[in-house]
Write an enzyme that holds these catalytic residues in place. Structure first.
Site, PDB file in Angstrom:
ATOM      1  N   CYS A   1       0.816  -1.218   0.000  1.00 43.87           N
ATOM      2  CA  CYS A   1       0.000   0.000   0.000  1.00 43.87           C
ATOM      3  C   CYS A   1       0.850   1.270   0.000  1.00 43.87           C
ATOM      4  CB  CYS A   1      -0.961   0.001   1.188  1.00 43.87           C
ATOM      5  SG  CYS A   1      -0.173  -0.305   2.789  1.00 43.87           S
TER       6      CYS A   1
ATOM      7  N   HIS B   1      -1.941   7.129   3.314  1.00 46.72           N
ATOM      8  CA  HIS B   1      -0.482   7.095   3.385  1.00 46.72           C
ATOM      9  C   HIS B   1       0.074   8.290   2.618  1.00 46.72           C
ATOM     10  CE1 HIS B   1      -0.769   3.356   5.331  1.00 46.72           C
ATOM     11  NE2 HIS B   1      -0.250   2.538   4.429  1.00 46.72           N
TER      12      HIS B   1
END
Length: 362
Positions: A158, A252
């Site tokens: 990710c 993120h």
């Protein structure tokens, strides 16, 4: 009779499994047929098995509440009623590698969110907009497994999806040295603040295994197929990273410094970001963002609160592109880690595999 493909979710009770459930509950191409998890959940309804551990911010879909959860280890039984499966099982890497191959050998394609097979040479690790051509290695994988329709495909880590799309858009300028720091949300560890109260107001400067993934996985994504295996990019591109856990639920962020062999202007770099697209956009897949990458001009963007849900969480946001005093350029990237980075990216992979003919009804 529905003409949708029948889907199983392995590891359906965990956070990524729950995200798969929410994404697939009303999917135009896929229908949830089977939910599977560990032996302690097997035999319970999905609602009972999850209990008070539902971690999504939307309610559990009605269509799955009364589904009886199967034991993920009962491979033949789980595979019998589905056309393919998504894998989000929580096991050791060796166990994951073994069980995903077991499912593939039942002639059931496996689209995995797990990292266990990311470095298996004949398993494609795909960001659909960037390296869909790597699916061609599936033919070689099937020969190894002895299957006609069963195979494994995975999506990458990710964290890399907050900056690798920018590198992909800029490959024509030949990026070389890349220094990246990722600031990663707690949902990337399968947690919420209720589960992990010590993360409130805290930063942890270590995420096990994450820095190696951030440095190496983009090189496989940018690699090529050679003699039935995917080999890493052979160029001057080198990536070094630090990965930090921060008190954010979803999203993120990456800060990136990089050099190029060529000397692009800022205008050329931004234009390349905004014009970048891939197979999912060409084919208008259900979960493909219309705009894969957005560039934000404001000095204080991208921000998690304002930008993490760009294109339903499937787009990538880039901002603060500017000259650097040591490197050529620096920028900030942001992606939604459980949508673009995890379950959503896997669903988009499955959509592309279906569109390209790799996944069909049994």
């Amino acid at each position: 009779m529905s003409d949708k493909l029948k889907v199983g979710i392995l590891g359906a009770t965990g956070m990524v499994g729950q995200r798969f459930v929410t994404l697939l509950a009303d999917h135009p191409w896929f229908e949830i047929k089977t939910l599977a998890a560990s032996a302690r959940s097997a035999g319970k309804t999905y609602e009972e098995a999850v209990g008070d551990k539902w971690k999504m911010d939307t309610p559990m879909p009605e269509c799955v509440k009364q589904m009886v959860v199967k034991n993920v280890a009962d491979v033949e039984n789980v595979a019998a009623d589905v056309d393919f499966v998504f894998s989000a099982v929580n096991m050791s890497k060796d166990e994951i590698r073994a069980i995903e191959e077991e499912y593939a050998k039942t002639e059931t394609p496996v689209v995995s969110n797990n990292s266990a097979h990311r470095w298996t040479p004949d398993v494609p690790m795909v960001i659909p907009e960037i390296n869909s051509e790597h699916f061609a290695v599936i033919a070689d994988q099937k020969k190894r497994l002895g299957t006609t329709r069963g195979f494994i495909a995975v999506k990458p880590n990710c964290s890399i999806q907050s900056y690798t799309p920018a590198l992909a858009a800029w490959m024509k300028f030949e990026p070389t040295q890349v220094v990246v720091s990722t600031y990663q949300a707690i949902s990337g560890a399968g947690k919420t603040f209720r589960d992990w109260p010590e993360m409130v107001g805290n930063i942890i400067p270590f995420i096990s295994g994450e820095e190696e993934k951030s440095e190496q996985e983009p090189l496989k994504v940018f690699g090529h197929i050679e003699n039935g295996r995917i080999v890493k990019l052979e160029s001057d591109l080198k990536i070094t990273s630090q990965c930090i856990r921060v008190p954010i639920l979803n999203g993120h962020t990456a800060t990136v410094f990089l050099n190029f062999k060529k000397d692009p202007t800022k205008e050329e770099l931004i234009e390349a970001l905004r014009e970048y697209f891939g197979k999912p956009q060409e084919l208008k897949l259900p979960h493909a963002p219309e705009h894969f990458i957005q560039y934000l001009e404001e000095d204080d963007r991208p921000q998690v609160l304002k930008d993490v849900n760009f294109e339903g969480g499937m787009g990538v946001s880039i901002g603060r592109l500017r000259r650097d005093s040591i490197f050529d350029w620096k920028f900030v990237g942001l992606s939604h880690n459980t949508l673009r980075g995890a379950a959503g990216g896997a669903v988009e992979c499955a959509e592309l595999l279906k569109a390209l003919g790799y996944i069909q009804a049994k």
